[in-house]
Design a protein around this motif. Structure first.
Motif, PDB file in Angstrom:
ATOM      1  N   ASP A 150      -4.100 -33.243  -5.487  1.00  0.00           N
ATOM      2  CA  ASP A 150      -5.288 -33.875  -4.915  1.00  0.00           C
ATOM      3  C   ASP A 150      -4.988 -34.257  -3.477  1.00  0.00           C
ATOM      4  N   ASP A 151      -5.955 -34.030  -2.594  1.00  0.00           N
ATOM      5  CA  ASP A 151      -5.742 -34.357  -1.191  1.00  0.00           C
ATOM      6  C   ASP A 151      -5.918 -35.846  -0.902  1.00  0.00           C
ATOM      7  N   GLU A 152      -6.383 -36.616  -1.864  1.00  0.00           N
ATOM      8  CA  GLU A 152      -6.545 -38.054  -1.678  1.00  0.00           C
ATOM      9  C   GLU A 152      -5.362 -38.793  -2.305  1.00  0.00           C
ATOM     10  N   ARG A 153      -4.586 -39.429  -1.447  1.00  0.00           N
ATOM     11  CA  ARG A 153      -3.365 -40.110  -1.880  1.00  0.00           C
ATOM     12  C   ARG A 153      -3.637 -41.185  -2.940  1.00  0.00           C
ATOM     13  N   ILE A 170      -5.918 -41.355  -5.224  1.00  0.00           N
ATOM     14  CA  ILE A 170      -6.163 -40.755  -6.542  1.00  0.00           C
ATOM     15  C   ILE A 170      -4.858 -40.286  -7.166  1.00  0.00           C
ATOM     16  N   GLU A 186      -0.400 -32.434  -2.294  1.00  0.00           N
ATOM     17  CA  GLU A 186      -1.598 -32.883  -1.584  1.00  0.00           C
ATOM     18  C   GLU A 186      -2.563 -31.760  -1.259  1.00  0.00           C
ATOM     19  N   ASP A 205      -7.750 -31.315  -8.136  1.00  0.00           N
ATOM     20  CA  ASP A 205      -9.021 -31.534  -7.479  1.00  0.00           C
ATOM     21  C   ASP A 205      -9.657 -30.164  -7.223  1.00  0.00           C
TER      22      ASP A 205
END
Length: 73
Positions: free
Chosen positions: A7-10, A12, A31, A51
């Motif tokens: 997921d690119d959102e840390r 999450i 990421e 994601d």
């Protein structure tokens, strides 16, 4: 159980990692899809959480590539 979170959102990634480690899972993180694919090729995994919308290689492209390779994770 060995789990990969892509997921690119840390935030999450961190939240999922905390939950899974509490359940005694070994957790790897990536990421983006490209980094995730490298970890998939380098490790034996039981589960992948990915994601859909990410830079470099999105979740659907990652899934397609894994299916073409015959990877059943």
């Amino acid at each position: 159980m060995k789990v990969l979170i892509i997921d690119d959102e840390r935030a999450i990634r961190r939240a999922l990692k905390e939950i899974l480690e509490y359940e005694n899972c070994q957790v790897l993180e990536a990421e983006n899809g490209k980094e995730g694919l490298e970890l998939i090729h380098a490790n034996s995994l039981d589960v992948i959480f990915s994601d859909i919308k990410m830079p470099l290689l999105d979740g659907m492209e990652l899934l397609q590539q894994l299916q073409e390779e015959g990877n059943e994770v």
